[in-house]
Scaffold this motif. Structure first.
Motif, PDB file in Angstrom:
ATOM      1  N   GLY A 152       2.857  -8.527 -13.328  1.00 35.08           N
ATOM      2  CA  GLY A 152       1.794  -8.711 -12.390  1.00 35.08           C
ATOM      3  C   GLY A 152       2.387  -7.752 -10.854  1.00 35.08           C
ATOM      4  O   GLY A 152       1.391  -8.130 -10.265  1.00 35.08           O
ATOM      5  N   PHE A 153       2.989  -6.893 -11.411  1.00 34.53           N
ATOM      6  CA  PHE A 153       2.678  -5.561 -10.008  1.00 34.53           C
ATOM      7  C   PHE A 153       1.794  -4.851 -10.769  1.00 34.53           C
ATOM      8  O   PHE A 153       2.186  -4.025 -11.739  1.00 34.53           O
ATOM      9  CB  PHE A 153       4.689  -5.804 -10.565  1.00 34.53           C
ATOM     10  CG  PHE A 153       5.070  -6.896  -9.844  1.00 34.53           C
ATOM     11  CD1 PHE A 153       5.449  -6.957  -8.610  1.00 34.53           C
ATOM     12  CD2 PHE A 153       6.064  -7.595 -10.620  1.00 34.53           C
ATOM     13  CE1 PHE A 153       5.916  -8.309  -8.132  1.00 34.53           C
ATOM     14  CE2 PHE A 153       6.504  -8.734 -10.479  1.00 34.53           C
ATOM     15  CZ  PHE A 153       6.595  -8.803  -8.742  1.00 34.53           C
ATOM     16  N   THR A 154       2.234  -4.264  -9.263  1.00 37.25           N
ATOM     17  CA  THR A 154       1.440  -2.134  -9.694  1.00 37.25           C
ATOM     18  C   THR A 154       2.891  -1.233  -8.916  1.00 37.25           C
ATOM     19  O   THR A 154       3.573  -2.457  -7.351  1.00 37.25           O
ATOM     20  CB  THR A 154       0.599  -2.864  -8.496  1.00 37.25           C
ATOM     21  OG1 THR A 154      -0.702  -3.259  -9.051  1.00 37.25           O
ATOM     22  CG2 THR A 154      -0.221  -1.182  -8.758  1.00 37.25           C
ATOM     23  N   LEU A 155       2.589  -0.640  -9.803  1.00 34.86           N
ATOM     24  CA  LEU A 155       4.041   0.750  -9.287  1.00 34.86           C
ATOM     25  C   LEU A 155       3.542   2.070  -9.087  1.00 34.86           C
ATOM     26  O   LEU A 155       2.076   2.155  -9.847  1.00 34.86           O
ATOM     27  CB  LEU A 155       4.321   0.868 -10.861  1.00 34.86           C
ATOM     28  CG  LEU A 155       5.893   1.812 -10.262  1.00 34.86           C
ATOM     29  CD1 LEU A 155       7.518   1.439  -9.933  1.00 34.86           C
ATOM     30  CD2 LEU A 155       6.697   1.961 -11.294  1.00 34.86           C
ATOM     31  N   THR A 156       3.871   2.227  -8.427  1.00 30.02           N
ATOM     32  CA  THR A 156       3.040   3.914  -7.687  1.00 30.02           C
ATOM     33  C   THR A 156       4.648   4.609  -7.229  1.00 30.02           C
ATOM     34  O   THR A 156       5.310   4.367  -6.616  1.00 30.02           O
ATOM     35  CB  THR A 156       2.481   3.700  -5.876  1.00 30.02           C
ATOM     36  OG1 THR A 156       1.468   2.365  -6.403  1.00 30.02           O
ATOM     37  CG2 THR A 156       2.330   4.325  -5.554  1.00 30.02           C
ATOM     38  N   ILE A 157       4.110   5.819  -7.680  1.00 27.79           N
ATOM     39  CA  ILE A 157       5.220   6.707  -7.880  1.00 27.79           C
ATOM     40  C   ILE A 157       4.573   8.254  -7.261  1.00 27.79           C
ATOM     41  O   ILE A 157       4.163   8.531  -7.850  1.00 27.79           O
ATOM     42  CB  ILE A 157       6.197   7.283  -9.048  1.00 27.79           C
ATOM     43  CG1 ILE A 157       6.865   5.708  -9.951  1.00 27.79           C
ATOM     44  CG2 ILE A 157       7.163   8.301  -9.076  1.00 27.79           C
ATOM     45  CD1 ILE A 157       7.427   5.891 -11.078  1.00 27.79           C
ATOM     46  N   GLU A 158       4.969   8.225  -5.843  1.00 29.99           N
ATOM     47  CA  GLU A 158       4.147   9.669  -5.057  1.00 29.99           C
ATOM     48  C   GLU A 158       5.317  10.643  -3.924  1.00 29.99           C
ATOM     49  O   GLU A 158       7.018  10.053  -3.892  1.00 29.99           O
ATOM     50  CB  GLU A 158       3.108   9.091  -4.537  1.00 29.99           C
ATOM     51  CG  GLU A 158       3.493   8.169  -3.411  1.00 29.99           C
ATOM     52  CD  GLU A 158       2.337   7.894  -2.940  1.00 29.99           C
ATOM     53  OE1 GLU A 158       1.162   8.041  -2.443  1.00 29.99           O
ATOM     54  OE2 GLU A 158       2.385   6.818  -1.696  1.00 29.99           O
ATOM     55  N   THR A 159       5.042  11.331  -4.091  1.00 27.00           N
ATOM     56  CA  THR A 159       6.160  12.796  -3.474  1.00 27.00           C
ATOM     57  C   THR A 159       5.339  12.394  -2.113  1.00 27.00           C
ATOM     58  O   THR A 159       4.152  12.402  -1.705  1.00 27.00           O
ATOM     59  CB  THR A 159       6.246  13.699  -4.271  1.00 27.00           C
ATOM     60  OG1 THR A 159       4.764  14.532  -3.966  1.00 27.00           O
ATOM     61  CG2 THR A 159       6.579  15.249  -5.148  1.00 27.00           C
ATOM     62  N   GLU A 160       6.499  13.334  -0.837  1.00 30.83           N
ATOM     63  CA  GLU A 160       6.574  12.488   0.583  1.00 30.83           C
ATOM     64  C   GLU A 160       6.862  13.580   1.049  1.00 30.83           C
ATOM     65  O   GLU A 160       8.415  13.832   1.232  1.00 30.83           O
ATOM     66  CB  GLU A 160       6.650  11.686   1.213  1.00 30.83           C
ATOM     67  CG  GLU A 160       6.254  11.033   2.339  1.00 30.83           C
ATOM     68  CD  GLU A 160       6.482  10.563   2.969  1.00 30.83           C
ATOM     69  OE1 GLU A 160       7.251   9.415   3.402  1.00 30.83           O
ATOM     70  OE2 GLU A 160       6.142   9.266   3.112  1.00 30.83           O
ATOM     71  N   ALA A 161       6.567  14.554   1.866  1.00 29.24           N
ATOM     72  CA  ALA A 161       6.851  15.846   1.799  1.00 29.24           C
ATOM     73  C   ALA A 161       7.785  15.624   3.198  1.00 29.24           C
ATOM     74  O   ALA A 161       7.695  15.026   4.139  1.00 29.24           O
ATOM     75  CB  ALA A 161       5.668  16.636   2.331  1.00 29.24           C
ATOM     76  N   CYS A 162       8.162  16.394   3.429  1.00 26.64           N
ATOM     77  CA  CYS A 162       9.853  16.470   4.334  1.00 26.64           C
ATOM     78  C   CYS A 162       9.059  17.643   5.159  1.00 26.64           C
ATOM     79  O   CYS A 162       9.147  18.661   5.035  1.00 26.64           O
ATOM     80  CB  CYS A 162      11.141  16.773   4.101  1.00 26.64           C
ATOM     81  SG  CYS A 162      11.082  15.701   2.546  1.00 26.64           S
ATOM     82  N   LYS A 163      10.108  17.293   6.673  1.00 26.79           N
ATOM     83  CA  LYS A 163      10.042  18.516   7.172  1.00 26.79           C
ATOM     84  C   LYS A 163      11.293  18.553   7.637  1.00 26.79           C
ATOM     85  O   LYS A 163      12.170  18.767   7.475  1.00 26.79           O
ATOM     86  CB  LYS A 163       9.780  18.242   8.714  1.00 26.79           C
ATOM     87  CG  LYS A 163       7.967  17.494   8.767  1.00 26.79           C
ATOM     88  CD  LYS A 163       7.497  17.241  10.422  1.00 26.79           C
ATOM     89  CE  LYS A 163       6.142  16.881   9.798  1.00 26.79           C
ATOM     90  NZ  LYS A 163       5.469  16.888  11.732  1.00 26.79           N
ATOM     91  N   TYR A 217      10.865  17.549  -0.513  1.00 23.53           N
ATOM     92  CA  TYR A 217       9.667  16.408  -0.348  1.00 23.53           C
ATOM     93  C   TYR A 217      11.049  15.926  -1.303  1.00 23.53           C
ATOM     94  O   TYR A 217      12.196  15.232  -1.416  1.00 23.53           O
ATOM     95  CB  TYR A 217       8.703  16.393  -1.668  1.00 23.53           C
ATOM     96  CG  TYR A 217       9.470  16.649  -2.834  1.00 23.53           C
ATOM     97  CD1 TYR A 217       9.840  15.087  -3.991  1.00 23.53           C
ATOM     98  CD2 TYR A 217       9.419  17.656  -3.301  1.00 23.53           C
ATOM     99  CE1 TYR A 217       9.962  15.769  -4.525  1.00 23.53           C
ATOM    100  CE2 TYR A 217       9.512  18.330  -4.810  1.00 23.53           C
ATOM    101  CZ  TYR A 217       9.893  17.281  -5.661  1.00 23.53           C
ATOM    102  OH  TYR A 217      10.007  17.283  -7.237  1.00 23.53           O
ATOM    103  N   ASP A 218      10.557  14.473  -0.487  1.00 23.89           N
ATOM    104  CA  ASP A 218      11.340  12.579  -1.469  1.00 23.89           C
ATOM    105  C   ASP A 218      10.732  12.100  -1.973  1.00 23.89           C
ATOM    106  O   ASP A 218       9.242  12.210  -2.178  1.00 23.89           O
ATOM    107  CB  ASP A 218      11.772  11.825   0.288  1.00 23.89           C
ATOM    108  CG  ASP A 218      12.237  12.640   0.925  1.00 23.89           C
ATOM    109  OD1 ASP A 218      13.359  12.977   0.294  1.00 23.89           O
ATOM    110  OD2 ASP A 218      12.595  12.275   2.553  1.00 23.89           O
ATOM    111  N   LEU A 219      11.279  11.284  -2.785  1.00 19.20           N
ATOM    112  CA  LEU A 219       9.927  10.659  -3.640  1.00 19.20           C
ATOM    113  C   LEU A 219       9.915   9.257  -2.793  1.00 19.20           C
ATOM    114  O   LEU A 219      11.164   8.388  -2.619  1.00 19.20           O
ATOM    115  CB  LEU A 219      11.196   9.885  -5.420  1.00 19.20           C
ATOM    116  CG  LEU A 219      10.798  11.013  -5.836  1.00 19.20           C
ATOM    117  CD1 LEU A 219      11.924  10.518  -7.215  1.00 19.20           C
ATOM    118  CD2 LEU A 219       9.447  11.620  -7.297  1.00 19.20           C
ATOM    119  N   LYS A 220       9.001   8.459  -3.456  1.00 14.73           N
ATOM    120  CA  LYS A 220       8.162   7.066  -2.621  1.00 14.73           C
ATOM    121  C   LYS A 220       7.835   6.763  -3.418  1.00 14.73           C
ATOM    122  O   LYS A 220       6.560   6.959  -4.640  1.00 14.73           O
ATOM    123  CB  LYS A 220       7.223   7.772  -1.780  1.00 14.73           C
ATOM    124  CG  LYS A 220       6.814   6.203  -1.036  1.00 14.73           C
ATOM    125  CD  LYS A 220       5.434   6.885   0.423  1.00 14.73           C
ATOM    126  CE  LYS A 220       4.916   5.200   0.503  1.00 14.73           C
ATOM    127  NZ  LYS A 220       3.681   5.217   1.697  1.00 14.73           N
TER     128      LYS A 220
END
Length: 60
Positions: free
Chosen positions: A25-36, A43-46
């Motif tokens: 009953g959950f939704t899992l999201t894995i994405e990359t997020e750019a770092c400065k 990037y970091d994984l979110k």
């Protein structure tokens, strides 16, 4: 393992994890997020786990 085999194994495990989250009953999201500073490969994984829409609505 070769790169192609490693990628296939990782993809299969990611799919299995998403299916497990869905079954619970959950939704899992894995994405990359750019770092400065912005740079290629910087990037970091979110990772986010939240109740699925159907699960959330069934509790109302």
């Amino acid at each position: 393992m070769t790169d192609a085999v490693t990628q296939q194994v990782l993809a299969e495990r990611a799919i299995a994890l998403v299916q497990l989250a869905d079954a619970l009953g959950f939704t899992l999201t894995i994405e990359t997020e750019a770092c400065k500073p912005l740079a290629l490969g910087h990037y970091d994984l979110k990772i986010e786990v939240r109740e699925s829409h159907a699960n959330y609505r069934s509790q109302s």
